[in-house]
Structures are given as structure tokens and as C-alpha cells.
Scaffold this motif. Sequence first.
Motif, mmCIF file in Angstrom:
data_model
loop_
_atom_site.group_PDB
_atom_site.id
_atom_site.type_symbol
_atom_site.label_atom_id
_atom_site.label_comp_id
_atom_site.label_asym_id
_atom_site.label_seq_id
_atom_site.Cartn_x
_atom_site.Cartn_y
_atom_site.Cartn_z
ATOM 1 N N VAL A 147 10.323 -7.771 -2.976
ATOM 2 C CA VAL A 147 10.297 -7.344 -4.380
ATOM 3 C C VAL A 147 8.877 -7.447 -4.926
ATOM 4 O O VAL A 147 8.399 -6.562 -5.649
ATOM 5 C CB VAL A 147 11.280 -8.184 -5.222
ATOM 6 C CG1 VAL A 147 11.073 -7.925 -6.715
ATOM 7 C CG2 VAL A 147 12.723 -7.857 -4.843
ATOM 8 N N GLY A 148 8.171 -8.510 -4.551
ATOM 9 C CA GLY A 148 6.797 -8.672 -4.992
ATOM 10 C C GLY A 148 5.860 -7.595 -4.467
ATOM 11 O O GLY A 148 4.811 -7.332 -5.064
ATOM 12 N N LEU A 149 6.247 -6.953 -3.355
ATOM 13 C CA LEU A 149 5.425 -5.885 -2.778
ATOM 14 C C LEU A 149 5.794 -4.511 -3.327
ATOM 15 O O LEU A 149 5.171 -3.519 -2.941
ATOM 16 C CB LEU A 149 5.561 -5.890 -1.252
ATOM 17 C CG LEU A 149 5.006 -7.130 -0.547
ATOM 18 C CD1 LEU A 149 5.295 -7.071 0.942
ATOM 19 C CD2 LEU A 149 3.507 -7.275 -0.791
ATOM 20 N N PHE A 176 13.167 2.311 -4.170
ATOM 21 C CA PHE A 176 13.074 1.725 -2.828
ATOM 22 C C PHE A 176 14.067 0.573 -2.699
ATOM 23 O O PHE A 176 14.005 -0.387 -3.482
ATOM 24 C CB PHE A 176 11.659 1.207 -2.562
ATOM 25 C CG PHE A 176 10.623 2.285 -2.394
ATOM 26 C CD1 PHE A 176 10.293 2.749 -1.134
ATOM 27 C CD2 PHE A 176 9.980 2.842 -3.501
ATOM 28 C CE1 PHE A 176 9.331 3.744 -0.969
ATOM 29 C CE2 PHE A 176 9.025 3.826 -3.353
ATOM 30 C CZ PHE A 176 8.704 4.281 -2.079
ATOM 31 N N MET A 177 14.954 0.657 -1.701
ATOM 32 C CA MET A 177 15.888 -0.428 -1.422
ATOM 33 C C MET A 177 15.648 -0.938 -0.007
ATOM 34 O O MET A 177 15.632 -0.148 0.942
ATOM 35 C CB MET A 177 17.345 0.035 -1.557
ATOM 36 C CG MET A 177 18.339 -1.110 -1.343
ATOM 37 S SD MET A 177 20.070 -0.645 -1.664
ATOM 38 C CE MET A 177 20.491 0.104 -0.093
ATOM 39 N N ALA A 178 15.467 -2.237 0.127
ATOM 40 C CA ALA A 178 15.166 -2.846 1.421
ATOM 41 C C ALA A 178 16.399 -3.509 2.016
ATOM 42 O O ALA A 178 17.049 -4.320 1.352
ATOM 43 C CB ALA A 178 14.059 -3.878 1.274
ATOM 44 N N GLU A 179 16.703 -3.170 3.264
ATOM 45 C CA GLU A 179 17.575 -4.030 4.056
ATOM 46 C C GLU A 179 16.706 -5.208 4.497
ATOM 47 O O GLU A 179 15.691 -5.021 5.172
ATOM 48 C CB GLU A 179 18.121 -3.300 5.282
ATOM 49 C CG GLU A 179 19.012 -4.193 6.138
ATOM 50 C CD GLU A 179 19.319 -3.617 7.502
ATOM 51 O OE1 GLU A 179 20.293 -4.082 8.124
ATOM 52 O OE2 GLU A 179 18.586 -2.721 7.962
ATOM 53 N N VAL A 180 17.087 -6.417 4.113
ATOM 54 C CA VAL A 180 16.235 -7.572 4.373
ATOM 55 C C VAL A 180 17.101 -8.807 4.557
ATOM 56 O O VAL A 180 18.131 -8.973 3.905
ATOM 57 C CB VAL A 180 15.212 -7.777 3.225
ATOM 58 C CG1 VAL A 180 15.898 -7.900 1.879
ATOM 59 C CG2 VAL A 180 14.336 -9.005 3.471
ATOM 60 N N TYR A 181 16.672 -9.683 5.453
ATOM 61 C CA TYR A 181 17.349 -10.941 5.743
ATOM 62 C C TYR A 181 16.302 -12.064 5.813
ATOM 63 O O TYR A 181 15.126 -11.845 5.544
ATOM 64 C CB TYR A 181 18.126 -10.832 7.058
ATOM 65 C CG TYR A 181 19.032 -9.617 7.107
ATOM 66 C CD1 TYR A 181 20.177 -9.541 6.308
ATOM 67 C CD2 TYR A 181 18.728 -8.530 7.920
ATOM 68 C CE1 TYR A 181 21.002 -8.423 6.331
ATOM 69 C CE2 TYR A 181 19.551 -7.407 7.951
ATOM 70 C CZ TYR A 181 20.674 -7.363 7.154
ATOM 71 O OH TYR A 181 21.487 -6.257 7.166
ATOM 72 N N ASP A 186 0.827 -1.204 0.000
ATOM 73 C CA ASP A 186 0.000 0.000 0.000
ATOM 74 C C ASP A 186 0.863 1.257 0.000
ATOM 75 O O ASP A 186 0.613 2.204 -0.758
ATOM 76 C CB ASP A 186 -0.915 0.015 1.232
ATOM 77 C CG ASP A 186 -1.896 -1.147 1.250
ATOM 78 O OD1 ASP A 186 -2.186 -1.693 0.163
ATOM 79 O OD2 ASP A 186 -2.362 -1.510 2.341
ATOM 80 N N ALA A 187 1.892 1.279 0.851
ATOM 81 C CA ALA A 187 2.697 2.487 1.022
ATOM 82 C C ALA A 187 3.485 2.833 -0.233
ATOM 83 O O ALA A 187 3.546 4.009 -0.645
ATOM 84 C CB ALA A 187 3.646 2.303 2.209
ATOM 85 N N ILE A 188 4.101 1.834 -0.857
ATOM 86 C CA ILE A 188 4.913 2.103 -2.044
ATOM 87 C C ILE A 188 4.035 2.624 -3.179
ATOM 88 O O ILE A 188 4.413 3.553 -3.903
ATOM 89 C CB ILE A 188 5.702 0.845 -2.443
ATOM 90 C CG1 ILE A 188 6.796 0.564 -1.406
ATOM 91 C CG2 ILE A 188 6.333 1.008 -3.830
ATOM 92 C CD1 ILE A 188 7.531 -0.741 -1.602
ATOM 93 N N LYS A 189 2.852 2.057 -3.337
ATOM 94 C CA LYS A 189 1.938 2.544 -4.372
ATOM 95 C C LYS A 189 1.577 4.005 -4.136
ATOM 96 O O LYS A 189 1.536 4.808 -5.077
ATOM 97 C CB LYS A 189 0.674 1.684 -4.405
ATOM 98 C CG LYS A 189 0.863 0.311 -5.032
ATOM 99 C CD LYS A 189 -0.446 -0.479 -5.001
ATOM 100 C CE LYS A 189 -0.257 -1.853 -5.615
ATOM 101 N NZ LYS A 189 -1.519 -2.665 -5.545
#
Length: 494
Positions: free
Chosen positions: A270-272, A257-262, A243-246
Motif C-alpha cells: 500500500v505504501g508503494l 491496483f489490487m495486489a495478491e499478497v501474503y 516506479d511502475a505505478i507512478k
Amino acid sequence: MARVGQGLSLYEVSSRAWMYELGVTSLDDVPDAELDKLQEQKMHMIWLQGAFKLGSVGLALDREEKSRMEGYKKALPDFTPDDIIGSPYAIVEYVVSDELGGNAAMARFRERCAKRGLKLMLDFVPNHMAVDCAWADDPACRDFFIRKPDNPADCNPDEFLPDGRAHGKDPYTGAWPDTAQLNYFNPALREAQVDNLLRVASICDVMRLDMAMLLLNKVHEQTWGRELRATGWSAPPTEFWEDAIKRVRAKYPDTIFMAEVYWGLDTELVGLGFDLTYDKYLYDHLASGHMDNLRGYMSSRSLDFLRHSAHFVENHDEPRAVSEFCGPMRANAAAAISFLLPGCRLIFHDQWHACSARLDVHLRRRSEYESDAGTLRYYTVLNKVLAEPAFTEPDAGYHWTWPEPPDESDYDTWRLVAWRMTHEDDRFLVVVNYTDAAACARFKLPDAPSASPAGEYTVHEYMAGKDYPRDAGELREHGLHCVMKPWGVQIFKY
């Protein structure tokens, strides 16, 4: 045309430490020459890590807690209280810190970057705020935070503030005492955080989302499910990030948008809607040095996955590469593997000087170090290669593949990783010896063109800066013979 954020090189600086090194007190005073250096090194983005307003509580904690003092001593043996500047991940509000000159100075800095083709990245820390943030004393914002249940028998008291708010944390570590945990099952908090995202998107081109996976409904439930259920909250039907990225892109469509993710949650993010996610698995395989695991991981990843990955060999959370990889030769080979793959290249503060002095995010300076001239030359050449269209425009006319495996009976091929990249009429072969002994192999190049009646044309190797006359038929049928030094890197254009 490259997909958003992919094929770009990103340079991260600890903003307050960078300004301290430069002897300036506002972004307005950062010399143009510093930005020119980034342009010369073929950077596409600069990340000003730690740009937003911080509070007094976290700073006091950083200057008083004995366990933190030990960490500071390791990073900077001669540190003083004035060197402690507070965690950039305990934000009070999304206003550029006065230490950088405020929002107006940031806007002017962004304009200066844009003139040099540099995009500006800033942090967003979605999981939590500083304990003394702007929402802390506002009764209307009471339920923006995870709160201690009325019957807290099973709760760890160290995870809560005296006013009942929870400290920020993830499912696997203890609480972060300078932070207060936000409640993403509360629609009002989600709305307020979208407003904050829009505020940040208005002053930068790229956002790095700290620990972005913690906001996934299932992870939020895993971390805080007991407290949320006890206080009457349940998971919303949608994911916050989708919702937020849209909504951000509806107003600022070019935001990256770049995510720190583990924890293997990168593909889900990426799908979001995320453009880029950390590739911590590649880093871990490079650090371990197990060649079968490294090759297995690289070959198992799709081109689409790699395109959405941010590759690194150091950043503010990881040790310096020359320390983690036991010297500049292996560190540079690891960087070549990371950065020559499709995706985004993340380079940390002075990485190309082979800096071994750790830069703690809580400190404004680090120990003195001497620049390694060989590593600086290495990165200068590598960054020029990375500016080639094959590495910056991974879409139209682009192809990435593993070469046909060489004959393992004749050569120490287990020591090598290699891949081919093509972009329109440009063809590249990358070969890296990621071990401490010499090795050689032949790699077949089935797309080698016949450039003349004799079949001969020039193969250029970038790292040595040499040209080699070769027969196209020989390259197609028998392959290009590569003789590799320990930790050697060869990048052929053929």
C-alpha cells in the motif's frame, strides 16, 4: 467520495469457463442479461480471470503430467482432454486471447460493462512469463530472465530449463514448470514490464497483480539471491512497484491496483501505491473459527488498513466457501463479516448460489451443482445493504468503531462480533453470531438520535426485513437487545 477501489464489490469469473457455460466463443456474444444480473446484484467491478494469450508448452504439460490428472479428477471426475485449457498464469504475451475474441472484443465488452456502472479488472502476472513467451527466443531479451550460474553445483536442476532460464517460483514452494522467472534486478526488464503494464492499463480499469510481493527487492533477493549474485546482478535502489505505478498513473490516472499478497507485506505494498491488498489473515481466522483470535485480529486493524483490504471467503485459489466453512450457514456468516467491514468485497464465480463444485483454473468446466435458493436470497439482501452509502463511500462523514462491550456476565457474548458504521446521518450496527449455538447481548448505541418528544423511532433490520419501534434513550443507556440464531447476521439501521 470513496477512495479508489474501496467500498466496491468485485465479481470474479474464470473467463473461459464462464464463456463455456454460456455457450459463446467471443466476449461479443456474452448476453447482456449476464451483465444485467451483476448490476442487479449491486456489483461494481467484474474480474475476467485468465484473459490473455497462453502458449502450447504449458497446455501440453497440463495434459500430460500424471500428478495434475489426479487434481482434475477430484475437481471434475468426468473430465476429458478437451476440458484442460492451460494455466491462465503462464502468459505468452499481454494480448487478449483469441478464445475471448481478442483485444477488439475486450474493448467492446468493457464499453458494455461501463454502461452498467461496472469496472473491468484483468490480471497481470509480474513474477514470470510462460516458458514459450514472446521473449524466450529473442537474444536481446536473454537477461530478462534469472539464469543458471556457470558453476551450478548448488542449484536444483528441477528449477531450470535446458536453456538455462529459471522456472518461476516463490521462496517457499517448488518451481512452476510452465513458467520462466523474470529478473527484476535488470533495469531493462523493469522497463519492458512497465510497457506491459501500460498495455494492460489501456484496456481495463482495474489490475489484479498476481503474487505482487515477489517483486519486492528483499523477496526477490531471498528467492534468487545466489543466482543473481553469481550472474552479476544486485538490487536496484528503488522498488519496482513504486516506479511502475507512478508511470502507469501518469498516463491512466484512474487505474486501480489490487495486489495478491501474503506474509504480512500488505501494508508495505500500500505504501508503494497499491489501492487494495488481499486480506488473507481475516480469511484464515474465519476458517479456523477461533473467536478470540478473530475478534483480536479485527479489533487490531486500523480503519485505514481495512479500507485498503480486499476481503473474501472464496476465490480461484481457495476452496469453495460451503466446503471450507462446512455448509452455507457458516459460509454466509463469514461472508457477512468479510463484506460488511470497510474495504473491497471479492465474490467468486457463482458464490451466491452456494456452489460447492470446485472450478479448477486449468479446466473449462466443473461438476454439476444445484443452486441453493436460500443463499441466493441471502446475497440478494446482503448486496443491497452493501450498496448503501455507508458501505460504498467510506470517506466523507464516515466513522467506523467497535461498540461498547456488552455485559459478559449475562450473555454468551463471546459468540458475537459487532461493529458500528456511520455515514453522515445514517447509522448502522452489524452483529454476527459466528458460532453454532444461539446467543444474545445488548449493544449500547450512544449516537442514537432523539427523533420525537417520546424518544421513539424506528430501527430497521435488513436481513429479516423488519422494523422495530425503540426508545432512543434506552438505546443510548442500556443498548439494543440482539437475539441471535447460530450463524445469525443482523444489520440494523438506527
